[in-house]
Design an enzyme around this catalytic site. Sequence first.
Site, short mmCIF file in Angstrom:
data_model
loop_
_atom_site.label_atom_id
_atom_site.label_comp_id
_atom_site.label_asym_id
_atom_site.label_seq_id
_atom_site.Cartn_x
_atom_site.Cartn_y
_atom_site.Cartn_z
N TYR A 140 16.73 -18.78 34.75
CA TYR A 140 16.72 -19.25 36.15
C TYR A 140 17.23 -20.68 36.30
CZ TYR A 140 14.40 -14.91 37.05
OH TYR A 140 14.15 -13.57 37.13
N GLY A 141 16.61 -21.61 35.56
CA GLY A 141 17.01 -23.01 35.71
C GLY A 141 18.46 -23.22 35.34
N GLU A 175 24.50 -19.43 25.50
CA GLU A 175 23.35 -18.51 25.52
C GLU A 175 23.21 -17.86 24.14
OE1 GLU A 175 20.70 -17.37 27.46
OE2 GLU A 175 20.39 -16.14 25.69
N GLY A 210 15.06 -14.46 31.24
CA GLY A 210 13.90 -13.66 31.63
C GLY A 210 14.18 -12.66 32.73
N ASN A 213 12.04 -9.09 33.15
CA ASN A 213 10.82 -9.28 33.92
C ASN A 213 10.64 -8.22 35.01
OD1 ASN A 213 12.13 -10.22 36.31
ND2 ASN A 213 12.13 -12.31 35.54
N GLY A 214 9.46 -8.29 35.63
CA GLY A 214 9.09 -7.28 36.62
C GLY A 214 9.70 -7.52 37.99
N GLU A 261 -1.71 -9.31 39.48
CA GLU A 261 -0.65 -8.34 39.75
C GLU A 261 -1.16 -6.95 39.38
OE1 GLU A 261 2.64 -9.58 37.32
OE2 GLU A 261 3.09 -7.52 36.77
N HIS A 287 4.34 -15.90 31.07
CA HIS A 287 4.70 -17.01 31.96
C HIS A 287 4.58 -18.36 31.25
CE1 HIS A 287 3.25 -14.29 35.56
NE2 HIS A 287 4.38 -13.87 35.02
N GLY A 310 11.50 -23.77 33.27
CA GLY A 310 10.05 -23.67 33.38
C GLY A 310 9.28 -24.72 32.61
N ASN A 354 3.43 -15.59 39.87
CA ASN A 354 4.55 -15.36 38.95
C ASN A 354 5.58 -16.46 39.19
OD1 ASN A 354 3.26 -12.97 40.26
ND2 ASN A 354 4.00 -12.01 38.41
N PHE A 399 9.07 -17.33 38.60
CA PHE A 399 10.51 -17.60 38.61
C PHE A 399 11.05 -18.14 39.93
CE2 PHE A 399 11.29 -12.79 39.07
CZ PHE A 399 11.89 -12.83 40.33
P1 FDA Z 1 14.34 -18.22 30.67
O1 FDA Z 1 13.39 -17.89 29.58
O2 FDA Z 1 14.52 -17.24 31.77
O3 FDA Z 1 15.79 -18.46 30.06
C1 FDA Z 1 16.00 -19.21 28.89
C2 FDA Z 1 17.27 -18.72 28.24
O4 FDA Z 1 17.69 -19.65 27.26
C3 FDA Z 1 17.12 -17.39 27.52
O5 FDA Z 1 18.17 -16.53 27.91
C4 FDA Z 1 17.20 -17.75 26.05
O6 FDA Z 1 17.78 -16.73 25.25
C5 FDA Z 1 18.06 -18.98 26.08
N1 FDA Z 1 17.85 -19.91 24.98
C6 FDA Z 1 16.67 -20.35 24.50
N2 FDA Z 1 16.86 -21.23 23.51
C7 FDA Z 1 18.19 -21.35 23.36
C8 FDA Z 1 19.01 -22.11 22.47
N3 FDA Z 1 18.50 -22.95 21.55
N4 FDA Z 1 20.37 -21.98 22.57
C9 FDA Z 1 20.91 -21.14 23.49
N5 FDA Z 1 20.17 -20.38 24.34
C10 FDA Z 1 18.83 -20.50 24.29
N6 FDA Z 1 8.17 -14.03 36.38
C11 FDA Z 1 8.13 -13.76 37.72
O7 FDA Z 1 8.24 -14.67 38.53
N7 FDA Z 1 7.97 -12.46 38.13
C12 FDA Z 1 7.82 -11.42 37.26
O8 FDA Z 1 7.72 -10.26 37.67
C13 FDA Z 1 7.84 -11.70 35.87
N8 FDA Z 1 7.64 -10.71 34.93
C14 FDA Z 1 7.83 -10.97 33.60
C15 FDA Z 1 7.80 -9.92 32.66
C16 FDA Z 1 8.09 -10.17 31.33
C17 FDA Z 1 8.04 -9.05 30.33
C18 FDA Z 1 8.43 -11.49 30.91
C19 FDA Z 1 8.76 -11.80 29.49
C20 FDA Z 1 8.45 -12.53 31.83
C21 FDA Z 1 8.15 -12.28 33.17
N9 FDA Z 1 8.20 -13.30 34.12
C22 FDA Z 1 8.07 -13.02 35.46
C23 FDA Z 1 8.46 -14.70 33.72
C24 FDA Z 1 9.88 -15.16 34.03
O9 FDA Z 1 10.82 -14.24 33.53
C25 FDA Z 1 10.09 -16.55 33.39
O10 FDA Z 1 9.14 -17.43 34.00
C26 FDA Z 1 11.48 -17.10 33.61
O11 FDA Z 1 12.46 -16.25 33.07
C27 FDA Z 1 11.62 -18.48 32.99
O12 FDA Z 1 12.84 -19.03 33.43
P2 FDA Z 1 13.50 -20.23 32.64
O13 FDA Z 1 14.70 -20.67 33.42
O14 FDA Z 1 12.46 -21.25 32.36
O15 FDA Z 1 13.94 -19.66 31.23
#
Ligand code: FDA
Length: 503
Positions: free
Chosen positions: A15-16, A35, A110, A114-115, A356, A441, A469, A479, A481
């Site tokens: 997301y970010g 990525e 994510g 995610n859901g 949820e 989360h 995050g 939740n 995102f």
């Molecule tokens: P996010 O984790 O999305 O992205 C980080 C990215 O950076 C990843 O693609 C990773 O591979 C990459 N990366 C990491 N380190 C790296 C490196 N060193 N070099 C290159 N790439 C790298 N939230 C919500 O609001 N509603 C929901 O329904 C759900 N449901 C849910 C289900 C499940 C199973 C999970 C695992 C999570 C959720 N979430 C959720 C949480 C939500 O998905 C989560 O909060 C966000 O994806 C976080 O967004 P970020 O931008 O912080 O990082």
Amino acid sequence: QSADNTPALVIGSGYGAAVAALRLGEAGIRTLVIEMGRLWEAPDSGGTVFCSMTAPDQRSMWFKRRTEAPLSTFLWLDVINKDITPYPGVLDRVRHSNMSVYVGRGVGGGSLVNGGIAVTPPRAYFQEVLPGVDADAMYGTYFPRANRMLGTATIPSDWFESTEWYQYARVARAQASAAGLKTVFVPSVYDFGYMQREAAGTATKSALAQEVIYGNNHGKRSLDKTYLAAALGTGNVTIHTLSRARAIRRAADGTYTVTVDRIDTTGAVTATDEIACRALFLGAGSLGTTELLLRARETGTLPGLNAEVGRGWGGNGNVMLGRANHVWNPTGAHQSTIPVTAIDDWSNAANPVFAEIAPLPAGTETWASLYLAITKNPERGTFTYDAAKDAAVLNWTAGQSAPAVAAAKSLFDRVNAANVTIYRYDLFGDTRAFAADFCYHPLGGCVLGRATDAYGRVAGYPRLYVTDGSLIPGSIGVNPFVTITALAERTMARVLAEDDVGR
Ligand code: FDA
């Protein structure tokens, strides 16, 4: 590559990162996104991009020999997890002591796994968590902007009330109501028009075919279809996949150089690039961004990073639990994987919980109701750098999950008492009713206003930004995102207006 070739570098594509990439691209700034996961676009020989939860294959998990699903057993039987070939699959379970963190891997982060629940937090709690952020601007501008871009919508209530696919949610709603608890509809980024066509048999099933944590083949507006598609559409953004950022250093001229390992589908490093940039945006998620900065501080490549890097981590008080229903109260063999309702007792000051109502899409009747409870756990973890492993290690004790379990138990004891039901003890690999040793989360590690300024500018390092995050100090009450996206929109609006991020 020199900084002239790559004015802006974005690490990650969740997301970010996706917000950063789009807004940089729109501003005419050439931007490279790095990525570590795959691009999930091409169907495999079986014709699908992603595998389902019930028939997982190598695409399910990030370099594991066996899947590690959150619900590991059913009736105590090890029938859920399957052996797989190690591969850059879409869901990772990162194991720390007493706390495993699930994260998405691939273009879209994510959003792929995610859901799709897209909730804007209650304003009062947002202000409590991030008092330094102007709530008027967030609720007037950035939350609406994030929701518009993400494609947030609410399920049509007449369909919800009539379809067999949400019987489980209606049953859970009635049981909450019997305990005097309020249930709300939660917005989603899943396309409910598509879901209704799935139910009608006129579209290929995805949410109605047990797809979610290992990716949805249809219906979900993940970031690759929203922000990232728009970013690529600017013509200024390029994405490199299977590229993992490892180290960050800063040259005397103020440019940053990132060491990036390129991996193949076995996980072997095939090449290492040094990519220089004028402005660096960290969107690798709470775990990824915190590890990169902690490693940079502790190995001396960015020695001026402050002591707040690595602090303020929490799992949003996540607790998963199941309840057993009476045989006369089935939840249905047909369950949509996309949650659309929640028990909202957050305004209960003594015991705030937002739970949820989750599916248990086993394809057969389970007589179970499943929940992911979000609680206000005040405990925070800290990351330390383990030089031997060259990794960030989360310090989290089992006792730190206890307040979250107590809060969930307090609410669901009420639900059980009102309905004369009990918990399920067969779902988490042993006899626990509450699973608080994993989270969906992860939040914090580089908290806004502490490790960074009030806009995500990393303290002491011009043109180095955190957008994900890791900015949120451990809890947001819903939740996360939408909040992550909205904060990133706010950061990018400010940074592009004020900072010289390079053209
Ligand atoms: P996010 O984790 O999305 O992205 C980080 C990215 O950076 C990843 O693609 C990773 O591979 C990459 N990366 C990491 N380190 C790296 C490196 N060193 N070099 C290159 N790439 C790298 N939230 C919500 O609001 N509603 C929901 O329904 C759900 N449901 C849910 C289900 C499940 C199973 C999970 C695992 C999570 C959720 N979430 C959720 C949480 C939500 O998905 C989560 O909060 C966000 O994806 C976080 O967004 P970020 O931008 O912080 O990082």
